[in-house]
Design a protein around this motif. Sequence first.
Motif, PDB file in Angstrom:
ATOM      1  N   HIS A 432       0.828  -1.205   0.000  1.00 46.29           N
ATOM      2  CA  HIS A 432       0.000   0.000   0.000  1.00 46.29           C
ATOM      3  C   HIS A 432       0.867   1.262   0.000  1.00 46.29           C
ATOM      4  O   HIS A 432       0.595   2.215  -0.753  1.00 46.29           O
ATOM      5  N   LYS A 433       1.909   1.292   0.807  1.00 46.83           N
ATOM      6  CA  LYS A 433       2.764   2.477   0.885  1.00 46.83           C
ATOM      7  C   LYS A 433       3.528   2.695  -0.412  1.00 46.83           C
ATOM      8  O   LYS A 433       3.707   3.849  -0.850  1.00 46.83           O
ATOM      9  N   LEU A 436       1.150   4.283  -2.853  1.00 51.60           N
ATOM     10  CA  LEU A 436       0.899   5.700  -2.564  1.00 51.60           C
ATOM     11  C   LEU A 436       2.043   6.572  -3.084  1.00 51.60           C
ATOM     12  O   LEU A 436       1.812   7.637  -3.673  1.00 51.60           O
ATOM     13  N   ASP A 437       3.272   6.121  -2.873  1.00 52.16           N
ATOM     14  CA  ASP A 437       4.415   6.901  -3.352  1.00 52.16           C
ATOM     15  C   ASP A 437       4.422   6.992  -4.870  1.00 52.16           C
ATOM     16  O   ASP A 437       4.704   8.057  -5.443  1.00 52.16           O
ATOM     17  N   ASP A 439       1.829   6.771  -6.905  1.00 51.36           N
ATOM     18  CA  ASP A 439       0.710   7.608  -7.354  1.00 51.36           C
ATOM     19  C   ASP A 439       0.975   9.093  -7.114  1.00 51.36           C
ATOM     20  O   ASP A 439       0.498   9.945  -7.880  1.00 51.36           O
ATOM     21  N   ARG A 440       1.722   9.394  -6.064  1.00 50.25           N
ATOM     22  CA  ARG A 440       2.067  10.799  -5.832  1.00 50.25           C
ATOM     23  C   ARG A 440       3.000  11.317  -6.924  1.00 50.25           C
ATOM     24  O   ARG A 440       2.890  12.468  -7.353  1.00 50.25           O
TER      25      ARG A 440
END
Length: 956
Positions: A432-433, A436-437, A439-440
């Motif tokens: 998950h982390k 997120l990175d 997608d940022r």
Amino acid sequence: MRSDRETVGKSAVVAPVVGLASAILIAFGQASDATLELIKGALGWPVLAINSLADLAGQGWLFQAAHDWLLGPALPLTAGMVAAAKAGVVLCTPRNCPLVDRIWPSAPDVLDPRLEINGARRSDAFAPDTPYVGREDELRHLMAFAGKRAGIRPVFMSLWGREGVGKTRIGLEWLKTLRSQGWDVGLLDVSASAADIRRAKFRRHTAVLIDEPSRREDLWQVLFALMSQEQRIRVLLTDQSRITVPRGLSDELRDKLSDCYHGHLRLRRMPDEEMLVLAPDLDLDAAKDADGRPLYALLGKNAAREISRRVATRLDHAQTERDQRALFLGALIGPVAHEKRSTVADTEVPITRLEKLFEGEDRNVLKKTLPAIVPDVFADELVWQFAEERTDADLMSLVREAIPINATGFERRLASLWRRGNQQGRRKEIRHKMQLDFDRLFPNRHSELKAKAEDLLQQLNSAIISTHELNADSVDDFEDTLEEVRQLVEARSFDSNLQGVGVQAEATAMRLFITTGQFDLFSEATDRLFGLLPGLSENVEAARAVGAAFFDVCVYYAKEQDPEGFERWAAHLKALCSQWEMDETIQEMFAAIIHVASGLLGRMGRFEESERWIALLKPLQEAFPDSGVIQHVETVITQDNVGYYGFAQRFDDAERWADRLMQKVEDCGCEACQSNAAVGAVNALQAYGAVEDFAGVERWGEVLWKIHGDAKDKTRFDTSVIGATAYALSAYAAEERFTDLERWVSKLESSVDVQDGSPSAQRLYVSVVREVAKAYGNAKRFDDLARWAERLLPFTSAVRDDALLPKKVAMALRTVIHEYGVAEQTRAVEFWGDKLMDLSKALPDDTEIAADLAGAVACALYHYGQRQCFDHVESWSRRLEDIRGLYGQNPKVVEEIASAAGRAIDAFGKGGDQYAQQRALWWEALDDIVQQFFYLEEVQDLAAQYGMAYEGISVA
């Protein structure tokens, strides 16, 4: 990939040739002082140094004697050795493009020619002496791609399929086969750039395998460089996803690559029987778990445990933190050039350590590149095991440094991690982390993938719309597109939008596969759909797609007369309706299913169950009073039930539903309700006619005529009136009540334009004429037969736009010919035979008309044979010869031809010896048909009737 060893080796072969030539020139020529000076100069300072050392050691005389001998009697030998040594040095320079390559070209140095690696595990595609099992069709496809049909210019194609399905293995087998035919082959060096490829020399036909190209950020530049060569080059891209030319390239790249793209081939699951040949120790349960993927079969009975063990061992062998970080980086974003890798802290590892960490990789590659960990399943496990031992801060710092180096490779790894399905604890958190990175850093990637998935979904939906045009190729294309959607969905299983597209795709697949009878694929799509459903409680478009799929499956089981299967799937639709009780579209689907249920159960006479289903319609009507679909369903159910109860001879119930239908017409009065009432009246009339209840026939006939008379647009009811007339005539003809028959037809012809009406009305009218003519023929009323046959003439004079009408006319003419044959009216048989012949000539591609013509020939031959009119038998047999010449290879027509051939044998048989030759010819013709079409039931019966033997060879 060319090594220095290869360059030195070739030079070591070429240089002695130069030396030998020099020695021969000296030996057979005359050495001049200039030659001696040249040789001395070539020997240079080393000789002087040796001379000085010899003098110091007191052995100068010995050296001088050897020196004089070498430059005297042995001068040719000395010259040859000096020339060879000098040539060896010159041939090896310059290092990046040695002179020896111009004399003796090598395979392109951007290729790794190793197709097997000693010491590789059996599960590795490069393992030596591993048998190649199955995939013959796919390998033939690849060999055809390599052949001349693809042209002499460079081309590339995509071989894709699920992880572990054997893509690399078949790619290597393809290379081995081509190498045995003299091609240069190899895998593209992972460190090779587009500039390297442009500089490389391609000496002959070359086959290149690029394994997992989606890891490379420079893929399209590399491909462009390969496609820009002049030799015949074949490039095979093997990856989990289909590789297609993207839109975002420059016009030059896109035009070139699109022109060189040779399509794709999806590698499907390997059959279990082939898996067991590949891994004979595997039990059936393990083979099933492997799911047609040889990699997992070769990993053994517990593949997951074996993968975890191997990765743990590999990490344990990494002696330092730097070693483990290098392995992690290779798994996460590899391959990556060292110059880029050097930006990531603490990943610098000596070449000697890299050789141990990446065992089997070529040293020259390791000098320039940090390789990828393959296959993906090991890379994923390594990422997780490494990450589990690090703090979030350390791990995410390393990840953030890695992403910009090879974002393409990182996204591919993320996708693979998501495809591992549900994970627990730390692994779930890590994944998950990382997402997120990513997608940022790439905020638009979500919308790009969603647009791609929706485009693929549109392609799937288009296939459903044109189901009647489907063939084997289009079904394969559908499956390939579906697989692409599945991979996108699996790669972002956290994304509800993509999951919604996935649900719609699986629903579409269910509809197609149930329609085409591909039940294994239907079952897979069903399992996937139910797996996706729980997370889509707010996606109405997906819910509607699911409803449409459930509806189509229900319809399938209804057509198969399987009420249990219908009830099972209708329950799924009912549950969906309960979840979306305020969505009118989904509720209308359920209303339509109620109609299907009442039809299925009504035809089976299971009326109590049917009434139970129909009762479910009332709550829908109350909830959606303005829904035209739901109101229409009620009307159609009502009209159909008149027929269902009538055919079951439950006339009280039929009248009950009929009254309900008429009341609806009276309350509404719209033309749609009148149309339904007309159909209901036809149903009732047919049911009463079947039991010869003529009072009921007349009563419902009057209802129908009244509807027709009151209608503003009477043509809307023409087909109902003609259909009802046909049913009435059938009942009256059975009792030879010709007065009533004529009365019905007279009323029909005075009310409906049967000559120039709608195509459907014309077809029905021709069928009516056929039935009346047949009735008069059976009653031996041949004058009336002639009177009714004349009604067909307007329909035979010209070929109409309606393709179905001529077929109906042909059937009617065949009936008329038969009836006139029974009446022994030769002139009429010949007249109508000519009409049918003309119709067939006007429509030569219509095999149904040709079959009716052949059937009419059989009738004529039988009747003329019975009367021994051999002139006519001969003329009709000639017609049969023409028909056989045109349609003798068409199974739809050949049964009628065979029957007519049998009639010809019988007819000529009655003529004795005079017609023995003709009989023999038709016997031979029938025997030929029997041998060729023995699998047709009618042909088998004829073979038995005439005592003809045939070989039962499968025609599959």
